[in-house]
Scaffold this active site. Sequence first.
Site, mmCIF file in Angstrom:
data_model
loop_
_atom_site.group_PDB
_atom_site.id
_atom_site.type_symbol
_atom_site.label_atom_id
_atom_site.label_comp_id
_atom_site.label_asym_id
_atom_site.label_seq_id
_atom_site.Cartn_x
_atom_site.Cartn_y
_atom_site.Cartn_z
ATOM 1 C CB CYS A 2 -35.962 -45.179 -20.065
ATOM 2 S SG CYS A 2 -37.033 -46.468 -19.400
ATOM 3 C CB SER A 63 -37.158 -53.877 -17.891
ATOM 4 O OG SER A 63 -37.143 -53.814 -19.300
ATOM 5 C CB ILE A 65 -42.633 -50.956 -12.997
ATOM 6 C CG1 ILE A 65 -42.056 -50.586 -11.625
ATOM 7 C CG2 ILE A 65 -44.131 -51.237 -12.877
ATOM 8 C CD1 ILE A 65 -42.637 -49.331 -11.030
ATOM 9 C CG ASN A 86 -34.946 -40.897 -17.709
ATOM 10 O OD1 ASN A 86 -34.843 -41.938 -17.073
ATOM 11 N ND2 ASN A 86 -34.094 -39.888 -17.569
ATOM 12 N N GLY A 87 -37.719 -42.259 -16.023
ATOM 13 C CA GLY A 87 -37.977 -42.061 -14.601
ATOM 14 C C GLY A 87 -39.029 -43.007 -14.070
ATOM 15 C CG ASP A 111 -44.144 -46.023 -14.338
ATOM 16 O OD1 ASP A 111 -43.874 -46.772 -15.301
ATOM 17 O OD2 ASP A 111 -43.265 -45.407 -13.697
#
EC number: 6.3.5.4
Length: 641
Positions: A2, A63, A65, A86-87, A111
């Site tokens: 993101c 998108s 997960i 982000n990540g 997550d």
Amino acid sequence: MCGITGAAWTASQLAVSAEALRRMTDSITHRGPDDSGYYHRPLESRNPYPPVPGVALGHRRLSIIDLAGGHQPLPNEDETIWTIFNGEIYNFGALRGRLEGAGHTFRTHSDTETIVHLYEDEGPNCFRHFNGMFAIAIWDQRERRLVLGRDRLGQKPLYYHYQEGRIVFGSELKTLLALPGIPRDVDPSAIDEYLTYQYVPHPNTILKGIKKLAPGELAVFSDAGLHLERYWKPDFAHEDHRAPAMQDAELRELFDDAVRLRMQADVPLGAFLSGGVDSSLVVSSMQKFSDRPVKTFSIGFPQKEYDETSYARQVAEHLGTEHHEFQVTPSALEILPKLIWHYDEPMADSSAIPTWYVSQQTRAEVTVALSGDGGDELFAGYRRYKAVGLGAMIDRLGPLKQLLGAKFWQKLPSSGRQKSWLRQGRRFSEAIAMSPQRRYLDWISIFNETRRGQLYTDQFVEQLSDSDPFDFLKTAWLRCGKRDALTCASLSDLVTYLPCDLNCKVDIASMAHSLEVRQPFLDYRLAEYAAALPIGRKYRRGRGKQILRKVFGDRLPPQIWDRPKMGFGVPLDYWFRNELKELLVDSLLSERALSRGLFREETVRDLLDEHMSGSFDHSARLWALLVLELWQREWIDGTPS
């Protein structure tokens, strides 16, 4: 994957409006085209108590997960803690089980929610538990603070601007520049660093007052100001002297687990495959954990010396992947404006061009791709390490060192070809009299100290601070204590060149196309393991990656292990004499460029003349100067390049 941006403030006159937050977030729509989210809370005064800072959080989502439930910003149960990031957190499943056992309730399968609940238990110490690539912002209303954190090896970027009473942050520099009042004053010392390394080292940026959070660093903003802290401090001075069999077994387990963790996705997934050892090993491990052929991607170029597709094809056939091969005729004139806009700072690594193309082509098929980045730094794979080893040997032979460093050798003729043996030998002799650290910087510099002195105008020199670009490399080198020079060089690259150049290059090129790239070699457990290996286990007889060959030799065809190493490059030298010649000359010798007062006209003309005549290959230097000039036109002058 993101993009994030936002701010926190304790001074009412520095408040960031909801409208400004949307502009900042919209500037990185390419990083997250699937969704957007915002959290905005004004400054709350509580006289006589300290005020609760105002906060603004913006998020763009790609998108990967929990496609339905991963919306950000995401709060805890009572909405006193909010996060955007982000990540990816690859070990979120294990962390979730631990947190559920401690009584936390999860509303999503993402997550992201793991970050919120682990922060509730651990505070800023939560970053130590994450295995992933990330730039995270956490708003803690109860403690009246904003916490920022970046992953250990700098895979995800995080820029910030701090002034008393406010911090503004974002995944890209352009998010900050979308906010009125953020200064755009170029830092002369950053230009000096850029022309040394081909990037601006953290924590600096090309602009005064704007910083990059360093890898493995966190920042806490509150009414007390800004506090910075390193949460990851690997001991590079430590060396692992266990039995080789134990080391081999651990490498096999760590590497395969790093790949397995990075295959978690609810979207199509594949891998970059260059045909080199590192990307090939990643794909071989992926195939172990996949019940269908892995999708692999490579690009080829018309120039044979830059085309690795035949090697990639051999690996794909050996491993049985679903291979996609694209032939690309790169157009520098077409791609340059895009690179200048997306790379908010000048970045002179021309391999950004093929990285851009392979990301573009790969995104047409998948949303996530694994890559082999990091293998050269961790396992001593670069060709230049051979010179480091030779230099270390000569350092132990005093009289020979004096002879090889004598001025006589520097008077020998030099070939204009960038990689000729004569030119490399002459450059080696020029640097041999230096300290190992200074010598290494001289070898890797775009413009070494002597050339920068010849390039700069007196006016520009007066603007430079007393800081020395060498300090960035020297600090990293000294972290290795008394270990051998080759280990010092490779681990210095791990914490300098890798995050500032390679990771930046991959992040920007891939996210420009909304593609997530994951790097198994940069699992911090694998990095800590490899950093401690004695150099003899990694490098012998002028060749690196020896332990990879020993442990994983049966996974790849013999010709892949024995093939010559190729850089991921483009024919800059040819372009500058042909399709880019007019742009190059018109840009560097324009009245606009010369009026900046940075560089001596006669030195720039000499570089151009020597390159155009074929007497010397200055393509890397000319590319650095061209990128800098076009960057200033795009981001400082306010007119198109």
